[in-house]
Every structure is written in C-alpha cells, then in structure tokens.
Design a protein around this motif. Structure first.
Motif, PDB file in Angstrom:
ATOM      1  N   GLY A 301       0.838  -1.197   0.000  1.00  0.00           N
ATOM      2  CA  GLY A 301       0.000   0.000   0.000  1.00  0.00           C
ATOM      3  C   GLY A 301       0.864   1.234   0.000  1.00  0.00           C
ATOM      4  N   GLY A 302       0.235   2.386   0.253  1.00  0.00           N
ATOM      5  CA  GLY A 302       0.961   3.650   0.258  1.00  0.00           C
ATOM      6  C   GLY A 302       0.984   4.273  -1.122  1.00  0.00           C
ATOM      7  N   ALA A 303       0.914   3.443  -2.151  1.00  0.00           N
ATOM      8  CA  ALA A 303       0.800   3.880  -3.546  1.00  0.00           C
ATOM      9  C   ALA A 303       0.193   2.691  -4.279  1.00  0.00           C
ATOM     10  N   SER A 304      -0.318   2.949  -5.468  1.00  0.00           N
ATOM     11  CA  SER A 304      -1.008   1.883  -6.188  1.00  0.00           C
ATOM     12  C   SER A 304      -0.057   0.738  -6.550  1.00  0.00           C
ATOM     13  N   CYS A 305      -0.515  -0.482  -6.335  1.00  0.00           N
ATOM     14  CA  CYS A 305       0.334  -1.640  -6.632  1.00  0.00           C
ATOM     15  C   CYS A 305       0.051  -2.131  -8.054  1.00  0.00           C
ATOM     16  N   LEU A 322      -2.003  -8.615  -0.513  1.00  0.00           N
ATOM     17  CA  LEU A 322      -3.126  -7.846   0.028  1.00  0.00           C
ATOM     18  C   LEU A 322      -2.870  -6.380  -0.336  1.00  0.00           C
ATOM     19  N   HIS A 323      -3.585  -5.894  -1.341  1.00  0.00           N
ATOM     20  CA  HIS A 323      -3.430  -4.494  -1.750  1.00  0.00           C
ATOM     21  C   HIS A 323      -4.217  -3.643  -0.755  1.00  0.00           C
ATOM     22  N   ALA A 324      -3.580  -2.612  -0.221  1.00  0.00           N
ATOM     23  CA  ALA A 324      -4.244  -1.834   0.836  1.00  0.00           C
ATOM     24  C   ALA A 324      -4.173  -0.347   0.537  1.00  0.00           C
ATOM     25  N   TRP A 325      -5.121   0.382   1.072  1.00  0.00           N
ATOM     26  CA  TRP A 325      -5.132   1.840   0.914  1.00  0.00           C
ATOM     27  C   TRP A 325      -5.367   2.471   2.287  1.00  0.00           C
ATOM     28  N   MET A 327      -4.191   6.295   4.811  1.00  0.00           N
ATOM     29  CA  MET A 327      -3.454   7.548   4.891  1.00  0.00           C
ATOM     30  C   MET A 327      -3.177   7.900   6.347  1.00  0.00           C
ATOM     31  N   THR A 328      -2.181   8.757   6.545  1.00  0.00           N
ATOM     32  CA  THR A 328      -1.791   9.180   7.889  1.00  0.00           C
ATOM     33  C   THR A 328      -3.028   9.582   8.698  1.00  0.00           C
ATOM     34  N   GLU A 329      -3.947  10.277   8.045  1.00  0.00           N
ATOM     35  CA  GLU A 329      -5.149  10.780   8.725  1.00  0.00           C
ATOM     36  C   GLU A 329      -6.095   9.665   9.154  1.00  0.00           C
ATOM     37  N   THR A 357      -8.123  -3.175  -7.312  1.00  0.00           N
ATOM     38  CA  THR A 357      -8.800  -2.297  -6.349  1.00  0.00           C
ATOM     39  C   THR A 357      -8.043  -2.408  -5.025  1.00  0.00           C
ATOM     40  N   VAL A 358      -8.351  -1.519  -4.092  1.00  0.00           N
ATOM     41  CA  VAL A 358      -7.670  -1.575  -2.794  1.00  0.00           C
ATOM     42  C   VAL A 358      -8.526  -2.291  -1.759  1.00  0.00           C
ATOM     43  N   GLY A 359      -9.611  -2.947  -2.225  1.00  0.00           N
ATOM     44  CA  GLY A 359     -10.398  -3.778  -1.320  1.00  0.00           C
ATOM     45  C   GLY A 359     -11.467  -3.015  -0.570  1.00  0.00           C
ATOM     46  N   GLY A 415      -9.188  13.444  -0.294  1.00  0.00           N
ATOM     47  CA  GLY A 415      -8.361  14.007  -1.371  1.00  0.00           C
ATOM     48  C   GLY A 415      -8.116  12.988  -2.476  1.00  0.00           C
ATOM     49  N   ASP A 416      -8.663  11.785  -2.320  1.00  0.00           N
ATOM     50  CA  ASP A 416      -8.515  10.758  -3.369  1.00  0.00           C
ATOM     51  C   ASP A 416      -9.801  10.673  -4.182  1.00  0.00           C
ATOM     52  N   MET A 417      -9.646  10.215  -5.429  1.00  0.00           N
ATOM     53  CA  MET A 417     -10.798   9.960  -6.301  1.00  0.00           C
ATOM     54  C   MET A 417     -10.945   8.449  -6.417  1.00  0.00           C
ATOM     55  N   ASP A 430      -7.079   8.310  -8.528  1.00  0.00           N
ATOM     56  CA  ASP A 430      -6.164   9.454  -8.482  1.00  0.00           C
ATOM     57  C   ASP A 430      -6.210  10.167  -7.148  1.00  0.00           C
ATOM     58  N   ARG A 431      -5.207  11.052  -6.946  1.00  0.00           N
ATOM     59  CA  ARG A 431      -5.389  12.123  -5.963  1.00  0.00           C
ATOM     60  C   ARG A 431      -6.259  13.137  -6.697  1.00  0.00           C
ATOM     61  N   SER A 432      -7.176  13.814  -5.981  1.00  0.00           N
ATOM     62  CA  SER A 432      -8.082  14.714  -6.712  1.00  0.00           C
ATOM     63  C   SER A 432      -7.309  15.791  -7.470  1.00  0.00           C
ATOM     64  N   GLY A 520       8.511   8.596  -0.083  1.00  0.00           N
ATOM     65  CA  GLY A 520       8.771   7.708  -1.217  1.00  0.00           C
ATOM     66  C   GLY A 520       7.718   7.740  -2.309  1.00  0.00           C
ATOM     67  N   LYS A 521       6.774   8.685  -2.233  1.00  0.00           N
ATOM     68  CA  LYS A 521       5.763   8.747  -3.298  1.00  0.00           C
ATOM     69  C   LYS A 521       6.247   9.673  -4.412  1.00  0.00           C
ATOM     70  N   ILE A 522       5.738   9.433  -5.628  1.00  0.00           N
ATOM     71  CA  ILE A 522       6.098  10.326  -6.730  1.00  0.00           C
ATOM     72  C   ILE A 522       5.573  11.720  -6.397  1.00  0.00           C
TER      73      ILE A 522
HETATM   74  P1  AMP Z   1       0.218   9.087   3.400  1.00  0.00           P
HETATM   75  O1  AMP Z   1      -0.669   9.721   4.380  1.00  0.00           O
HETATM   76  O2  AMP Z   1       1.515   9.791   3.208  1.00  0.00           O
HETATM   77  O3  AMP Z   1       0.390   7.627   3.681  1.00  0.00           O
HETATM   78  O4  AMP Z   1      -0.478   9.188   1.956  1.00  0.00           O
HETATM   79  C1  AMP Z   1      -1.791   8.735   1.760  1.00  0.00           C
HETATM   80  C2  AMP Z   1      -2.123   8.753   0.292  1.00  0.00           C
HETATM   81  O5  AMP Z   1      -1.372   7.755  -0.413  1.00  0.00           O
HETATM   82  C3  AMP Z   1      -3.570   8.394  -0.004  1.00  0.00           C
HETATM   83  O6  AMP Z   1      -4.442   9.470   0.212  1.00  0.00           O
HETATM   84  C4  AMP Z   1      -3.483   7.965  -1.448  1.00  0.00           C
HETATM   85  O7  AMP Z   1      -3.475   9.071  -2.327  1.00  0.00           O
HETATM   86  C5  AMP Z   1      -2.130   7.282  -1.519  1.00  0.00           C
HETATM   87  N1  AMP Z   1      -2.302   5.825  -1.427  1.00  0.00           N
HETATM   88  C6  AMP Z   1      -2.153   5.045  -0.352  1.00  0.00           C
HETATM   89  N2  AMP Z   1      -2.363   3.755  -0.660  1.00  0.00           N
HETATM   90  C7  AMP Z   1      -2.681   3.717  -1.977  1.00  0.00           C
HETATM   91  C8  AMP Z   1      -3.020   2.670  -2.901  1.00  0.00           C
HETATM   92  N3  AMP Z   1      -3.033   1.393  -2.553  1.00  0.00           N
HETATM   93  N4  AMP Z   1      -3.314   3.043  -4.173  1.00  0.00           N
HETATM   94  C9  AMP Z   1      -3.274   4.330  -4.557  1.00  0.00           C
HETATM   95  N5  AMP Z   1      -2.943   5.340  -3.740  1.00  0.00           N
HETATM   96  C10 AMP Z   1      -2.655   5.049  -2.463  1.00  0.00           C
END
Ligand code: AMP
Length: 540
Positions: A301-305, A322-325, A327-329, A357-359, A415-417, A430-432, A520-522
């Motif tokens: 997770g953390g970015a799209s796999c 296990l693809h996961a999504w 955020m810090t919040e 999908t992220v499940g 902030g995600d779409m 996407d991020r919005s 480590g994100k783009i």
């Molecule tokens: P952070 O709080 O730094 O971990 O960043 C959270 C953001 O990372 C999310 O709002 C998404 O935009 C992105 N992110 C986390 N997991 C995924 C995922 N599996 N696929 C796509 N984006 C993700």
C-alpha cells in the motif's frame, strides 16, 4: 438503567502487557543499528519499555509531553514505542528523510521536549539542533560503546538509562482519549499537518487491522514491517503484532533487496511495504534465482500496486498479495483487498482485476463517494467521485488548527478519487489534484502508470496532465528506463490495448529520475516544476 459492564480504558499499554503475559517468549528478531541481527521477545521488550518509561519520568517527563523519535525499525524502537505512552508521553515519529526545514517545523510545532535518535541519524539532528529551542534532552538509542562523538553536549545513552532502572514500574494511567502519538502528513503542499492519535483510536484501529478479512494477523505469523514506524503510524504493525502475539522481524536500516532477503529468511510469513520496495526485491529474486519459501502474505500500500507485481508474487512465488489503501489521517488503514466469498468464486483472472482495487473497509471505517457538489454517487464500480471517510481512527482536526478537517456531518475528504463496486471494493483512480481532465472527461493517472510499468524495461512511470488549448489538459507519461531503454512504440501498443484512444498519452518523456516525497511517493508537484524548468511543450 446503567450498563453492567466494567470500565476498561483502551490504552496501548494494555497491548504490550497482553503480549508479555500471553506470548512472552515469541521471538522478535531485529537487525541492530550496531550491526548484528539480534533475537529478543515480547517479555524483554515489555521489560525494557517499562524501564524506559521509568527513566523518562526520572528525567522529568510530565503527562502530555511530546517525545520526538527518529529511528529505524528495530526491537529497541518497539520498547520506546511503548515506553513513551506508558510514561504518559506522546510519541512523535520523525522521518529522517524530511528536508531539514520541515523537521525543524514539525519538532517545534508539536513542541517536542525530548528527542530520541538512532546513533547513525545523530548528524541529522546536529544540523538542526540550533533551531530547536524547546528540546531539553537528547537520548541516543544505543549502548555506551557506540555513543558517537558529537558537538551536542550532554547526550544521554539509552542503554545506560534503562540499566539504571529497577523492574516493576506501573504504567501511567488515564483516559483512553488522551493523546498517544503524533504523525505529520507528508506536506506536498504547504506545511505538514499533525495528526494526533489517541490511545483509544490506536487500540480500536489495531483490532480492526488484525481482523481475519483485513490483515488476518495471528500468533502463528512472523511479520516483518519494512514500512518504517515513522510512516503513517507504522501501518499499526507495532500495535497489531503484539496485540495478537505475532512474532516479529525488524529489518533495521538496511532496505536493500539483499538486506531484506536476509531478514525474510528468518522465517517471515507476512510482510508489508510500498510497491517500489517489492519491485526491487522481485527483480533481485529473479536475477539471483531465489525463492521465498516461508513467505505467505505481503501487504502492499501507500501507492497503487501494479498488476504485474501482484501476478509475480502470486503466480511465481506463491505469496498472497493484500493491496491496501490508507493515509496518515486514517491511522492509516482505510481498506484491504482480501477476498470475500463472492470474489473467491471468481476465475483467477477476474480475481486479479479485483486486486487492482484496494479492497473493502473494515468495521469502524465508513466510506462514501460524492460528486463535486457533495451528492452521493452509486457503488456501481464505474462512477468516479471524491472519496470521503469517517471512523473511530480517522482525523477530526489537525494539531493546532482552528477548524475541523471534517464537514458538518463528520466526513473527512480524503483528497482521493475513487469508484466503489457493489461489493464495496474501492478503486483509487487518483489524488483529486492529480486527476487528468481532458475534454471534460477524467483520465486516471494511476491506471496509465500501472499499465506502463507492466513493460519489463520501464522502472517507474508518472502520468500528468499538461495544459492544452482545446482539451483543457492532455496526459503525458514520464518514464524512468530499466536496464535497457524501452521502445516507445511497444509501450504505446501496451496502452492501446487497455485504453480508449483519447485516453492515451500524447507524449512519452524519458527522465533519469522522477522526484519523490520524503515518504517515497512520486511528487507530481516537483515533476511539473522539473518539466517547466526544461521548457517542456506538448508535441503539436
Ligand atoms: P500518506 O498519508 O503519506 O500515507 O499518503 C496517503 C495517500 O497515499 C492516499 O491518500 C493515497 O493518495 C495514496 N495511497 C495510499 N495507498 C494507496 C493505494 N493502494 N493506491 C493508490 N494510492 C494510495
């Protein structure tokens, strides 16, 4: 009538007490910063956490004081992780890869009183210490023999501190809503924002995280968190693993594929990290003809796999992805892609589609998608909208902000779409702010990127929208080549098989390196700046 049940404050100290009582001898391995791989146990981590809590109080720590921690994933870090809240303090995780001015900002903003630091990271603190007026004490997380020479006077030695404490310290008690930890968002725009987790939110979040349809973590697992404890609450693994009595392997600071492979060979069954770590590891396994005999599950997770990573892990190495999504919040878990029975019934190829999908969300996280004016959108797997979250471990207000981060009904805009299927599986598109809008239609930058990295000679890809006089924006792809430079026509053919003509990138640009954030994100912000500095123009 009153309910008949006991008060049981959900405090994180209960987690480590439970591990020490019911799983005392479960092995916890770790690559120490001093060098060797060591073995310890929940009993010993608990003992040291208590001693460290006592030491902090001896140094003058008061309830609610903030302790900044800049450290790699080691067993010692686990004792600190519990020692700070056990003493009534607040554990503020510090990412050593942040720019110096961001570190100065967050340490001062959170009003850290003490700092903890691995000895190899002390130079990072040395460069900024003059700008940290509130710091009273710095504790170096090592033994006497490895205490570094430093321009900073009066450094304290962690092992000396705990050696001087007797056993039997009683945890500081309090309300479950008290603060327990702080993590700042990566701050790609503006200043980083502080998210303050409570004891309660961390305990509830870890329970949700361990559930069978989420991580499904148990005492039979040996989990290696490659994701650093200073990223997004360490994905809760430092809470979840002792909660279920799992054995743990802490990889230390060596993030090379060789280093990680050596640690995986300690019988790791479960591991967790961002996709780029796994892309490098898979390449290393291929080149060296290696296998992963003990590994059963990997959480990504953390970015799209990319689909190619899922396929490789599952088909070649027999490791369930296990693809996961999150955020810090959100502490950070939002969703995990485990298979409900209706997905299990599908043919393997269709299941792979689902794994893009992220499940689905666990109990305690609610999600919805809306259009730009806030109207709910259907869960039909097609309609895309803004993704909102609500839950027991979702932020309400950032540290020291005047206004809530949620709307009047308590929903937080992630902030995600995303689109959501009728089974509740979420597809992050996407991020919005990164979504590409062309001719009034949306093009998913994540989908374009994942398709491009399926080409064996593409090491990394970023899709961004470039302003266009007729269409508003048009997509381009920025690519980092692998060992050999890929043929542009091959990449375009790959994409043409998956996307409509109007969704295809207008251009492919090669770059030696794509800029990244400290997590480590783009960084599309920096990427846009880089292209602007090169006077990049769309081809006509
Ligand atoms: P952070 O709080 O730094 O971990 O960043 C959270 C953001 O990372 C999310 O709002 C998404 O935009 C992105 N992110 C986390 N997991 C995924 C995922 N599996 N696929 C796509 N984006 C993700």
């Amino acid at each position: 009538m009153q309910a008949s049940m006991q008060e049981f404050p959900l405090r994180v100290s209960e987690i480590i007490d439970h591990a020490a009582l019911l799983h005392p001898d479960r092995p916890v391995f770790g690559r120490s910063i001093e060098g060797p791989i060591l073995e310890t146990s929940w009993r010993e981590i608990h003992r040291d956490a208590k001693k460290f809590a006592a030491a902090l109080i001896g140094l003058g720590l008061k309830k609610g004081d903030v302790v900044g921690v800049m450290a790699w994933n080691t067993p010692r870090h686990l004792s600190v992780w519990y020692g700070i809240p056990g003493a009534g303090g607040i554990n503020h995780t510090l990412n050593p890869r942040l720019f110096a001015d961001q570190l100065v900002y967050i340490i001062n903003h959170a009003q850290d009183r003490f700092l903890m630091v691995d000895f190899d990271l002390l130079p990072v603190i040395e460069t900024i210490i003059d700008q940290l007026p509130l710091i009273e004490k710095i504790i170096v997380m090592t033994d006497r023999n490895h205490m570094p020479d430093s321009k900073i006077p009066d450094l304290l030695c962690y092992e000396d501190l705990i050696a001087a404490q007797p056993n039997g310290f009683d945890w500081v008690q309090g309300d479950e809503h008290e603060p327990c930890g702080i993590c700042y968002t990566s701050g790609t725009t503006g200043d980083p924002k502080g998210v303050v987790y409570s004891h309660r939110s961390n305990v509830l979040h870890a329970m949700a995280n361990c559930a069978a349809d989420m991580m499904g973590l148990s005492s039979n697992d040996r989990i290696m968190p490659v994701v650093p404890l200073f990223h997004a609450n360490g994905w809760s693994i430092a809470y979840s693993a002792p909660m279920v009595g799992a054995s743990v392997v802490m990889p230390g600071r060596d993030m090379t594929p060789q280093g990680l492979f050596e640690m995986l060979e300690l019988g790791v069954t479960f591991t967790a990290a961002v996709p780029t770590i796994w892309m490098q590891l898979l390449q290393y396994l291929e080149q060296n003809n290696l296998t992963l005999p003990s590994l059963e599950k990997v959480i990504i997770g953390g970015a799209s796999c990319p689909r190619s990573v899922v396929e490789m892990f599952q088909n070649k190495y027999g490791v369930q992805v296990l693809h996961a999504w999150g955020m810090t919040e959100m502490s950070p878990l939002g969703t995990i892609c485990s298979f409900k029975p209706e997905i299990m019934e599908m043919a393997p190829d269709n299941r792979l589609d689902i794994q893009e999908t992220v499940g689905h969300a666990p109990f305690s996280v609610s999600l919805k998608i809306t259009d730009d004016t806030g109207n709910d959108l259907p869960w039909d797997g097609k309609t895309q909208g803004r993704l909102w979250a609500k839950g027991a471990a979702v932020v309400k207000r950032y540290l020291k902000q005047e206004h809530d981060a949620v709307d009047v009904k308590g929903w937080f805009d992630t902030g995600d779409m995303a689109s959501i299927t009728s089974h509740g599986y979420v597809r992050i598109t996407d991020r919005s702010k990164d979504v590409i809008k062309s001719g009034g239609e949306w093009i998913s930058s994540i989908a374009l990127e994942n398709c491009a990295v399926a080409h064996p000679d593409v090491a990394e890809a970023a899709a961004i929208g470039i302003p266009h006089p007729k269409w508003g924006e048009r997509p381009i792809l920025v690519i980092v080549a692998g060992e050999t430079r890929p043929d542009i026509s091959e990449i375009m053919a790959l994409m043409a098989a998956k996307f409509a003509k109007w969704q295809l990138p207008d251009d492919i640009v090669f770059m030696a390196k794509i800029p990244h954030t400290a997590t480590g994100k783009i960084s599309k912000l920096l990427l846009r700046k880089k292209l602007a500095a090169q006077n990049y123009m769309l081809p006509v």
